[in-house]
Design a protein around this motif. Structure first.
Motif, short mmCIF file in Angstrom:
data_model
loop_
_atom_site.label_atom_id
_atom_site.label_comp_id
_atom_site.label_asym_id
_atom_site.label_seq_id
_atom_site.Cartn_x
_atom_site.Cartn_y
_atom_site.Cartn_z
N THR A 77 0.85 -1.19 0.00
CA THR A 77 0.00 0.00 0.00
C THR A 77 0.88 1.24 0.00
N ILE A 78 0.45 2.27 -0.70
CA ILE A 78 1.18 3.54 -0.70
C ILE A 78 0.87 4.29 0.59
N THR A 79 1.84 5.01 1.11
CA THR A 79 1.65 5.82 2.31
C THR A 79 1.34 7.27 1.90
N ALA A 80 1.00 8.09 2.87
CA ALA A 80 0.77 9.51 2.60
C ALA A 80 2.04 10.15 2.04
N ALA A 81 3.19 9.77 2.59
CA ALA A 81 4.46 10.29 2.08
C ALA A 81 4.70 9.84 0.65
N GLY A 82 4.31 8.60 0.35
CA GLY A 82 4.44 8.09 -1.02
C GLY A 82 3.53 8.82 -1.98
N GLN A 83 2.32 9.10 -1.55
CA GLN A 83 1.38 9.87 -2.38
C GLN A 83 1.96 11.24 -2.68
N ALA A 84 2.49 11.90 -1.66
CA ALA A 84 3.07 13.24 -1.83
C ALA A 84 4.28 13.19 -2.76
N ALA A 85 5.14 12.19 -2.58
CA ALA A 85 6.33 12.06 -3.43
C ALA A 85 5.92 11.82 -4.89
N LEU A 86 4.90 10.99 -5.10
CA LEU A 86 4.43 10.74 -6.46
C LEU A 86 3.86 12.00 -7.08
N GLU A 87 3.08 12.75 -6.32
CA GLU A 87 2.51 14.01 -6.84
C GLU A 87 3.61 15.00 -7.20
N GLN A 88 4.64 15.10 -6.36
CA GLN A 88 5.77 15.99 -6.66
C GLN A 88 6.49 15.54 -7.93
N GLU A 89 6.65 14.25 -8.08
CA GLU A 89 7.32 13.71 -9.27
C GLU A 89 6.51 14.02 -10.53
N LEU A 90 5.20 13.82 -10.45
CA LEU A 90 4.35 14.11 -11.60
C LEU A 90 4.39 15.60 -11.95
N ALA A 91 4.42 16.45 -10.94
CA ALA A 91 4.51 17.90 -11.19
C ALA A 91 5.83 18.24 -11.87
N ALA A 92 6.92 17.63 -11.42
CA ALA A 92 8.22 17.87 -12.04
C ALA A 92 8.24 17.37 -13.48
N LEU A 93 7.62 16.23 -13.73
CA LEU A 93 7.54 15.72 -15.10
C LEU A 93 6.70 16.63 -16.00
N ARG A 94 5.60 17.15 -15.46
CA ARG A 94 4.79 18.09 -16.23
C ARG A 94 5.58 19.36 -16.57
N ALA A 95 6.35 19.85 -15.60
CA ALA A 95 7.19 21.03 -15.83
C ALA A 95 8.25 20.74 -16.88
N LEU A 96 8.82 19.56 -16.83
CA LEU A 96 9.83 19.17 -17.82
C LEU A 96 9.23 19.11 -19.23
N ILE A 97 8.06 18.54 -19.33
CA ILE A 97 7.37 18.47 -20.63
C ILE A 97 7.07 19.87 -21.14
N ALA A 98 6.58 20.72 -20.27
CA ALA A 98 6.27 22.11 -20.66
C ALA A 98 7.53 22.83 -21.13
#
Length: 101
Positions: A77-98
């Motif tokens: 199961t993912i933890t709250a910290a894992g959820q936050a880390a994944l969201e940060q990673e997705l935001a960084a990937l979106r910024a990279l794509i942009a």
């Protein structure tokens, strides 16, 4: 001073392909059985175990071993910290794509 390049926001623990896949599979918050993760990501037992250990050491996932009737099964199961880390990673990937477009 200019803003840092979007790749600076990538987390080496999360960004590795298999670990990113694991966290993405677990994103819903519902526990997933070890074999299902292994099969979905086309990993060996040993390889998946190693990636789960890295994620567990970072407190991004938790796992529990279920014994009883039949073969023991491990649920992840993912933890709250894992959820936050994944969201940060997705935001960084979106910024990279942009930035690349």
């Amino acid at each position: 001073m200019t803003d840092p390049h979007p790749t600076v926001g990538l987390d080496d623990t999360v960004h590795q392909r298999s670990r990113l896949g694991i966290l993405a599979l677990l994103r819903s918050g519902v526990g997933i059985e070890f074999a299902s993760i292994r099969n979905e990501l086309h990993l060996t037992d040993g390889n998946l175990n190693r990636h789960l250990k890295v994620l567990e050491d970072a407190a991004f996932i938790s796992s529990r071993r279920e014994t009883g009737r039949g073969r023991p099964r491990t649920w992840v199961t993912i933890t709250a910290a894992g959820q936050a880390a994944l969201e940060q990673e997705l935001a960084a990937l979106r910024a990279l794509i942009a930035a690349a477009e």
